[in-house]
Design a protein around this motif. Structure first.
Motif, PDB file in Angstrom:
ATOM      1  N   ILE A 103       2.935   5.336  -0.851  1.00  0.00           N
ATOM      2  CA  ILE A 103       2.524   4.312  -1.788  1.00  0.00           C
ATOM      3  C   ILE A 103       2.967   3.085  -1.410  1.00  0.00           C
ATOM      4  O   ILE A 103       2.144   2.075  -1.171  1.00  0.00           O
ATOM      5  CB  ILE A 103       3.010   4.543  -3.131  1.00  0.00           C
ATOM      6  N   ALA A 104       4.101   2.938  -0.672  1.00  0.00           N
ATOM      7  CA  ALA A 104       4.662   1.889  -0.078  1.00  0.00           C
ATOM      8  C   ALA A 104       3.742   1.307   0.829  1.00  0.00           C
ATOM      9  O   ALA A 104       3.630   0.199   1.111  1.00  0.00           O
ATOM     10  CB  ALA A 104       6.110   1.797   0.465  1.00  0.00           C
ATOM     11  N   VAL A 105       3.052   2.276   1.823  1.00  0.00           N
ATOM     12  CA  VAL A 105       2.566   1.881   2.959  1.00  0.00           C
ATOM     13  C   VAL A 105       1.213   1.319   2.417  1.00  0.00           C
ATOM     14  O   VAL A 105       0.508  -0.012   2.880  1.00  0.00           O
ATOM     15  CB  VAL A 105       2.159   3.104   3.854  1.00  0.00           C
ATOM     16  N   MET A 106       0.605   1.865   1.510  1.00  0.00           N
ATOM     17  CA  MET A 106      -0.617   1.289   0.797  1.00  0.00           C
ATOM     18  C   MET A 106      -0.355  -0.082   0.106  1.00  0.00           C
ATOM     19  O   MET A 106      -1.304  -0.876   0.202  1.00  0.00           O
ATOM     20  CB  MET A 106      -1.202   2.268  -0.548  1.00  0.00           C
ATOM     21  N   LEU A 107       0.712  -0.187  -0.418  1.00  0.00           N
ATOM     22  CA  LEU A 107       0.912  -1.482  -1.197  1.00  0.00           C
ATOM     23  C   LEU A 107       1.087  -2.440   0.057  1.00  0.00           C
ATOM     24  O   LEU A 107       0.582  -3.798   0.023  1.00  0.00           O
ATOM     25  CB  LEU A 107       2.093  -1.387  -1.869  1.00  0.00           C
ATOM     26  N   GLU A 109      -0.463  -2.550   2.867  1.00  0.00           N
ATOM     27  CA  GLU A 109      -1.889  -2.689   3.431  1.00  0.00           C
ATOM     28  C   GLU A 109      -2.536  -3.586   2.494  1.00  0.00           C
ATOM     29  O   GLU A 109      -3.345  -4.372   2.969  1.00  0.00           O
ATOM     30  CB  GLU A 109      -2.652  -1.214   3.649  1.00  0.00           C
ATOM     31  N   LEU A 110      -2.237  -3.482   0.984  1.00  0.00           N
ATOM     32  CA  LEU A 110      -3.225  -4.294   0.037  1.00  0.00           C
ATOM     33  C   LEU A 110      -2.690  -5.541   0.399  1.00  0.00           C
ATOM     34  O   LEU A 110      -3.270  -6.535   0.437  1.00  0.00           O
ATOM     35  CB  LEU A 110      -2.861  -3.939  -1.033  1.00  0.00           C
ATOM     36  N   ASP A 111      -1.353  -5.908   0.712  1.00  0.00           N
ATOM     37  CA  ASP A 111      -0.726  -7.253   0.867  1.00  0.00           C
ATOM     38  C   ASP A 111      -1.593  -7.961   2.098  1.00  0.00           C
ATOM     39  O   ASP A 111      -1.859  -9.060   2.235  1.00  0.00           O
ATOM     40  CB  ASP A 111       0.559  -7.099   1.223  1.00  0.00           C
ATOM     41  N   LEU A 113      -4.314  -7.201   3.474  1.00  0.00           N
ATOM     42  CA  LEU A 113      -5.698  -7.324   3.021  1.00  0.00           C
ATOM     43  C   LEU A 113      -5.816  -8.666   2.122  1.00  0.00           C
ATOM     44  O   LEU A 113      -6.769  -9.451   2.724  1.00  0.00           O
ATOM     45  CB  LEU A 113      -6.247  -6.280   1.800  1.00  0.00           C
ATOM     46  N   GLU A 114      -5.112  -8.961   1.298  1.00  0.00           N
ATOM     47  CA  GLU A 114      -4.966 -10.092   0.509  1.00  0.00           C
ATOM     48  C   GLU A 114      -4.759 -11.510   1.169  1.00  0.00           C
ATOM     49  O   GLU A 114      -5.264 -12.419   1.067  1.00  0.00           O
ATOM     50  CB  GLU A 114      -4.010  -9.993  -0.822  1.00  0.00           C
TER      51      GLU A 114
END
Lengths: 117, 117
Positions: A103-107, A109-111, A113-114
DNA sequence: TATCTACTTTACGTTAACGTCAAGTAGATC
DNA sequence: GATCTACTTGACGTTAACGTAAAGTAGATA
């Protein structure tokens, strides 16, 4: 605050259907008392249901949730079992921590992306 | 280090079956090039597969994973879409953080359980 | 040239987790 | 006493995510 619930009360409160709760009972995950034919849920059943739903939210199967419940329900002091229990707990903890990592990795990646926007 | 993979190579490396990878392709989650009829996976496909599996491990459905992939694949600078993207990212982040919370609670409960032994 | 190996597509089967009727009951209300 | 409401127990249907043959192909090897 009431100290017992009907199945539909509990279902509404927890945001699931009565059918789902009955299904969890079929699977041996929860065992409410009865008033005649009708199910009566006490607070420990409610806590149990919350545990089930929390497990579901993080992607555990009902079988995995049952395993965790069995950890909780094991009688205390059963010396022969204790070592096995510790092992199961360690394994489950390792899995949950791996999930935290995913989940940390995904978060992260979302950062990224944004930031690109 | 090779820079392309066959489907079975990738499957073995990532610990899934070739069937699963083909299924993800059917669902539009991954699109390898072809050498004749055969699939050829480049590094970006491999990264994509890892993203899919990471999503699965934390309990996301393939549909949800596809949504996330679409966030990544949206062309940059599409001003009209940017605001919507930001919103989707925020929502997804909120969900992931809620999941972190659920996992944290479970870890805490496991600690208590172990302490009781 | 026959066989082996690694791929391919097509299609039907399977499991988990419920959804969705159908038919019945028991207590409260008109 | 009929109707309404909230429950009950079956039982069959549905969706997601693959598993599992079956039948074919294309390149390497004996």
């Amino acid at each position: 605050m009431a100290d017992t619930w009907t199945i539909t009360e509990l279902a509404n409160e927890q945001g699931v259907t009565a059918r789902a709760i009955r299904f969890y009972e079929d699977q041996g995950l929860i065992s409410p008392l009865r008033d005649g034919r009708n199910r009566v849920y006490a607070n420990r059943d409610r806590v149990r249901l919350k545990l089930i739903l929390r497990g579901k939210r993080i992607g555990l199967s009902l079988a995995e949730i049952r395993d965790i419940i069995n950890l909780y329900d094991t009688p205390e002091g059963e010396q022969r079992q204790t070592e096995l229990l510790r092992k199961l707990i360690r394994e489950r903890r390792a899995q949950l921590m791996a999930q935290q990592q995913d989940i940390a990795v995904m978060l992260h990646e979302l950062d990224n992306l944004e930031a690109r926007l």
